[in-house]
Design a protein around this motif. Sequence first.
Motif, short mmCIF file in Angstrom:
data_model
loop_
_atom_site.label_atom_id
_atom_site.label_comp_id
_atom_site.label_asym_id
_atom_site.label_seq_id
_atom_site.Cartn_x
_atom_site.Cartn_y
_atom_site.Cartn_z
N ARG A 96 -11.09 5.22 52.29
CA ARG A 96 -11.42 5.92 53.53
C ARG A 96 -10.26 6.77 54.04
NH1 ARG A 96 -16.09 4.45 55.97
NH2 ARG A 96 -15.28 5.34 57.91
N SER A 97 -9.04 6.24 53.96
CA SER A 97 -7.90 7.01 54.44
C SER A 97 -6.61 6.40 53.90
CB SER A 97 -7.85 7.04 55.98
OG SER A 97 -7.65 5.74 56.49
N VAL A 98 -5.59 7.25 53.79
CA VAL A 98 -4.22 6.82 53.48
C VAL A 98 -3.36 7.34 54.61
CG1 VAL A 98 -2.30 6.96 51.87
CG2 VAL A 98 -4.64 6.86 51.00
N SER A 99 -2.91 6.45 55.48
CA SER A 99 -2.25 6.86 56.71
C SER A 99 -0.75 7.08 56.55
CB SER A 99 -2.49 5.81 57.81
OG SER A 99 -2.00 4.54 57.40
N LYS A 100 -0.10 6.43 55.61
CA LYS A 100 1.36 6.53 55.50
C LYS A 100 1.80 6.25 54.08
CE LYS A 100 3.94 3.14 56.87
NZ LYS A 100 4.67 2.13 57.64
N ILE A 101 2.73 7.08 53.60
CA ILE A 101 3.40 6.83 52.33
C ILE A 101 4.90 6.81 52.63
CG2 ILE A 101 3.80 7.60 49.97
CD1 ILE A 101 1.10 8.98 50.05
N ASP A 102 5.48 5.64 52.60
CA ASP A 102 6.86 5.43 53.04
C ASP A 102 7.79 5.43 51.83
OD1 ASP A 102 9.25 4.66 54.18
OD2 ASP A 102 8.35 3.15 55.49
N ASP A 103 8.66 6.46 51.75
CA ASP A 103 9.60 6.55 50.64
C ASP A 103 10.71 5.50 50.76
OD1 ASP A 103 8.31 8.79 49.50
OD2 ASP A 103 9.27 10.08 50.97
N PHE A 104 11.14 5.23 51.99
CA PHE A 104 12.24 4.30 52.17
C PHE A 104 11.84 2.87 51.81
CE2 PHE A 104 15.17 1.58 54.51
CZ PHE A 104 16.38 2.19 54.27
N ALA A 105 10.70 2.39 52.33
CA ALA A 105 10.23 1.04 52.04
C ALA A 105 9.46 0.96 50.73
CB ALA A 105 9.35 0.52 53.18
N MET A 106 9.15 2.13 50.12
CA MET A 106 8.37 2.19 48.89
C MET A 106 7.06 1.42 49.04
SD MET A 106 11.07 2.15 45.73
CE MET A 106 12.37 3.39 45.63
N GLU A 107 6.26 1.88 49.99
CA GLU A 107 4.96 1.28 50.26
C GLU A 107 4.04 2.36 50.83
OE1 GLU A 107 6.02 -1.74 53.04
OE2 GLU A 107 5.89 -0.38 54.77
N TYR A 108 2.74 2.05 50.84
CA TYR A 108 1.78 2.97 51.44
C TYR A 108 0.67 2.16 52.10
CZ TYR A 108 -1.37 2.28 47.43
OH TYR A 108 -2.21 1.73 46.47
N SER A 109 0.08 2.76 53.15
CA SER A 109 -0.98 2.11 53.92
C SER A 109 -2.30 2.77 53.59
CB SER A 109 -0.70 2.23 55.42
OG SER A 109 0.54 1.65 55.75
N TRP A 227 -14.70 -2.60 36.25
CA TRP A 227 -14.90 -1.46 37.11
C TRP A 227 -16.34 -0.98 36.98
CZ3 TRP A 227 -11.86 -0.36 40.91
CH2 TRP A 227 -10.48 -0.57 40.81
N LYS A 228 -16.90 -0.54 38.08
CA LYS A 228 -18.25 0.02 38.03
C LYS A 228 -18.24 1.27 37.15
CE LYS A 228 -22.08 1.14 41.11
NZ LYS A 228 -22.50 1.35 42.53
N VAL A 229 -19.29 1.46 36.38
CA VAL A 229 -19.30 2.54 35.40
C VAL A 229 -19.25 3.89 36.08
CG1 VAL A 229 -20.59 3.57 33.51
CG2 VAL A 229 -20.55 1.08 33.77
N GLU A 230 -20.06 4.10 37.10
CA GLU A 230 -20.12 5.38 37.80
C GLU A 230 -19.25 5.32 39.07
OE1 GLU A 230 -24.11 6.36 38.63
OE2 GLU A 230 -24.73 6.46 36.52
N GLU A 231 -18.30 6.21 39.14
CA GLU A 231 -17.40 6.33 40.29
C GLU A 231 -16.78 4.98 40.68
OE1 GLU A 231 -18.77 10.07 42.93
OE2 GLU A 231 -19.99 8.28 43.18
N PRO A 232 -15.93 4.44 39.86
CA PRO A 232 -15.29 3.17 40.21
C PRO A 232 -14.42 3.26 41.46
CG PRO A 232 -14.25 4.13 38.28
CD PRO A 232 -15.47 4.94 38.55
N VAL A 233 -13.79 4.43 41.67
CA VAL A 233 -12.98 4.65 42.87
C VAL A 233 -13.43 5.97 43.49
CG1 VAL A 233 -10.67 4.97 43.82
CG2 VAL A 233 -11.02 3.39 41.91
N GLN A 234 -13.91 5.90 44.72
CA GLN A 234 -14.39 7.08 45.42
C GLN A 234 -13.34 7.52 46.45
OE1 GLN A 234 -18.17 4.76 46.28
NE2 GLN A 234 -19.00 6.82 46.16
N VAL A 235 -13.02 8.81 46.43
CA VAL A 235 -12.03 9.36 47.36
C VAL A 235 -12.60 10.61 48.02
CG1 VAL A 235 -9.91 8.41 46.39
CG2 VAL A 235 -10.95 10.41 45.33
#
Length: 429
Positions: A96-109, A227-235
């Motif tokens: 649904r969303s990716v709110s933060k990609i933190d280079d310092f902590a090497m993590e993402y929300s 993984w589901k055959v059709e669209e395993p990851v929807q973005v």
Amino acid sequence: MSITSKLFAESLLPRRPSSSSSCKCAVLIGIIFITVLLLMPAPAQAQRRRFLMRQREKQILDIVLSNTTYDNRIRPSPLLNSTTGETQVYVNLLIRSVSKIDDFAMEYSVQLLLREEWYDDRLKFESFRSSQASTSDFPPYLTIVDTKRVWMPDIFFINEKEGRLHGIIKPNEYVRIYPDGNVLFSVRISLVLACPMDLQFFPMDEQTCRIAMASYGLTTEDIVFHWKVEEPVQVPNLTLPRFNLQAVKTYKDDRTTNTGTYSTLKADFVLRRNFSYYMTQLYIPCIMLVIVSQVSFYIDENAVPARTALGITTLLTMATQSASINRSLPPVSYTKSVDVWSGVCLIFVFAALIEFAFVNYYNRFDKRTKKLWIEEHGHEPPPPEGCGWLSRRYPSKSKRIDVCSRVIFPILFIIFNICYWSVCLTAKF
């Protein structure tokens, strides 16, 4: 009493309706009621069908989820609830969303919908269809908001740092049971996931952030994820801060520990950093600072305060710029491309300040030499003979240093830019 008085008294008494008039009223009311029913048959029937369907769903749920026929502690299997045979679970993610990609902590929300599908023969209710008067009234699926009533796969996120389920206004999860025994589970989750990064080519780098899921306690002998055959990851319409999504790769990678082999699914998000922000906030300011530091070569060598102030100001500004860059990045054991850029620019600014120190020294040296010559010979020293055109045009050594620096410094900076951008852009693309 006269006849007139009797008639007047009788007129004051209430009259009883005749039986024929009451029958006519009843018939009229019946006709009106039937007419109303004939004019509005569809809504009434639809409302009754909806009521009967709700009742039917309740009866089916009471039967299939009764304690005598269903135990949510036992996993489903193709062999009628036996303990042999793997349960096949198909997984699908909707980002649904990716709110933060933190280079310092090497993590993402990330906020996502996790969907799991599996088959449970104990929850089949296809047999109830034959007892219905109309197949259109049969429910296409049953929805349960109390997910604890059915068996659930013990999936967890391997690289999770923090996580929470959404419960406003009600828990954002449900279970759908289909007549053929297929079960769909959907839940909304917010996660903070670890994302190890290689910052060697920062800010022209490409990172791979991963979502890794596995069974916590059931080995591959009990449960297998697919993984589901059709669209395993929807973005759909996903926007990322400071990055562009290049590709999504899904694959299986079962992991083995000393307690067994566990089914594992992984989804890799290939992210490329947006370079325009760093071009305007980092590279162009650094180029301008280097150019400004070289402006001092065109200032008269006798203007000591002006050249000193210019050199020190550009040097401190460049040092502050380099510190602000590294403040948002983690300390790593290797050299980043941005470190090379800021380091070389700092060297050029510092070299311009050192160049003025040499100019000032030779300027004072030339003045002393000229003064001694005049005191000894009584006239100014003659121009040098047999030297190059530069010495003949600029007799002062300090001036010759400035003139040479006007050519050497820009050429060296241009050569550095050609080498730097060739290496970085080649590695990027």
